[in-house]
Scaffold this active site. Structure first.
Site, PDB file in Angstrom:
ATOM      1  N   ASP A 243       0.823  -1.198   0.000  1.00 18.04           N
ATOM      2  CA  ASP A 243       0.000   0.000   0.000  1.00 18.04           C
ATOM      3  C   ASP A 243       0.863   1.256   0.000  1.00 18.04           C
ATOM      4  O   ASP A 243       1.667   1.458   0.915  1.00 18.04           O
ATOM      5  CB  ASP A 243      -0.877  -0.024   1.253  1.00 18.04           C
ATOM      6  N   HIS A 339     -10.045   0.210  -6.269  1.00 17.51           N
ATOM      7  CA  HIS A 339      -9.525   1.299  -5.438  1.00 17.51           C
ATOM      8  C   HIS A 339      -8.362   2.013  -6.124  1.00 17.51           C
ATOM      9  O   HIS A 339      -8.301   3.248  -6.121  1.00 17.51           O
ATOM     10  CB  HIS A 339      -9.082   0.734  -4.084  1.00 17.51           C
TER      11      HIS A 339
END
Length: 431
Positions: A243, A339
């Protein structure tokens, strides 16, 4: 949603120079501990011989020092630290600009000492009123960063100098915000690669607040410890996803423009030059629901492979996403609600922010699910051009949203770094 910050010049120069007395004491303590073990096996002679040996240098993790003074405050471009504390304060009744200035002066002084690996009270010998928690530790990449909330300017009579970037964030449909754990007059971010060093700084900041400011809320987080992987790599969040791949980098030509407030603007806001805006969100991850998904389904929600962070359109982690690439069935390889697609600068008119979070785990919630997730912190020159447009887009159809709950929020103006002999916020409070 989260990210690994890139290295700052300050942190890269941290190991240069002689060891401070504090560091020598710390390494001597380590040698003494070894001597106790040898003494148990070989008697007093072995113990005495060990005590006479010259102390060795601290490990890389303990010796790393981040500079307090500089154009920008530490803790923004500093590499992700293993542990952190976020804490917000409200000024006490009757405290105003004068008291706030004195507090910022105290906080800056103690932060400078602690980041250099020295006692909180500045004493050369003994802990004094220092708690002693970190007496045998080095700086451990400690950073202490200070910010002001919108209400700070009302409390100090400086409303005319409150920048437009502190206008309230708009509401989002995913918000389930606890007002008691949101916002605040003052905000402090503490990060370090050692838990005791971070806690020591937290206690020092709280003690220096004395009767001037009271704690509004506090949150504690963590990241992977430096050196825990075979090679440096982008962080993983508690969903197991790599991430922060798309974070802006200092080598980008527009990095400063995106992250730091420029000088030469309205004179009322010149105190913020070289500073930034921090958006802070406590985002609970609904891990029980997430972990029921297959890895393939999780990857389609994110738009990247779980194993290595590469986009589903192919390549490696750093390969640019091909948002138009389709598979043999004619469907987009990166789904239209993934996302990574929705949050990409390409889908948000170039909007970007430097994400620098901590994960958190506060046990089990009353409903029996993990109270765990992300202490999301993002840095930008203007939240209305960074965080807000991206979050609005995510709010309208992000595949990850059903697995997240935004439970607290804060927005803070973070002044530029303090010059030698100056405290953080001095250009605002003494102008």
């Amino acid at each position: 949603m989260s990210g690994t910050s890139t290295h700052s010049k300050d942190s890269e120069n941290s190991a240069a120079g002689a060891l401070t007395r504090r560091r020598l004491l710390g390494t001597a303590g380590a040698a003494g501990a070894t001597g106790l073990v040898l003494g148990a096996a070989g008697g007093a002679t072995g113990y005495a011989a060990t005590r006479e040996e010259a102390p060795t240098a601290l490990s890389t993790v303990g010796a790393t020092e981040v500079m307090f003074h500089g154009k920008h405050q530490p803790g923004i471009t500093t590499p992700l630290q293993a542990c952190g504390h976020l804490i917000a304060f409200d000024l006490a009744p009757g405290a105003g600009r004068k008291q706030a200035a004195a507090l910022m002066r105290r906080w800056s002084a103690v932060a400078q000492r602690l980041m250099a690996g020295e006692p909180a009270d500045g004493a050369a010998d003994g802990p004094g009123h220092d708690t002693g928690v970190a007496l045998d530790a080095g700086p451990s990449s400690l950073t202490v960063t200070f910010g002001f909330g919108a209400t700070f300017f009302e409390r100090t009579g400086l409303t005319k100098r409150r920048p437009p970037g502190l206008d309230p964030l708009p509401p989002f449909s995913s918000d389930h915000l606890d007002a008691g754990r949101s916002n605040g007059d003052l905000w402090v971010q503490i990060g370090a690669d050692d838990s005791l060093v971070a806690f020591h700084a937290l206690r020092a900041v709280q003690n220096e607040a004395a009767s001037t400011a009271t704690v509004r809320w506090q949150m504690n987080g963590f990241n992977r410890t430096p050196g825990a992987t075979a090679k440096p790599m982008t962080a993983r969040n508690l969903m197991g996803q790599i991430d922060g791949t798309g974070n802006p980098k200092p080598t980008d030509g527009d990095f400063d423009k995106r992250v730091f407030v420029p000088g030469g603007q309205d004179a009322a806001y010149d105190w913020l030059a070289g500073g930034s805006y921090a958006v802070v969100r406590r985002i609970r991850m609904l891990l029980d629901d997430w972990e029921k998904l297959s890895v393939e389904r999780q990857e389609r929600v994110i738009g990247r492979r779980k194993a290595d962070g590469a986009p589903l359109s192919g390549g490696t982690e750093t390969t640019e996403m091909d948002l138009d690439k389709a598979g043999p069935d004619g469907k987009l390889l990166i789904p239209d609600n993934a996302h990574a697609r929705i949050s990409s600068p390409e889908r948000n008119s170039g909007a970007a922010m430097l994400r620098r979070p901590f994960s958190y785990h506060d046990g089990i919630a009353p409903d029996g699910t993990p109270d765990a997730g992300l202490l999301f912190i993002c840095w930008q020159a203007d939240p209305l051009r960074g965080f807000v447009p991206v979050q609005r887009k995510l709010d309208r159809g992000d595949a990850l949203s059903p697995f997240l709950r935004h439970e607290a929020s804060g927005l803070f103006a973070v002044p530029g770094g303090a010059s030698a002999g100056e405290y953080v916020g001095q250009r605002l409070l003494e102008s």
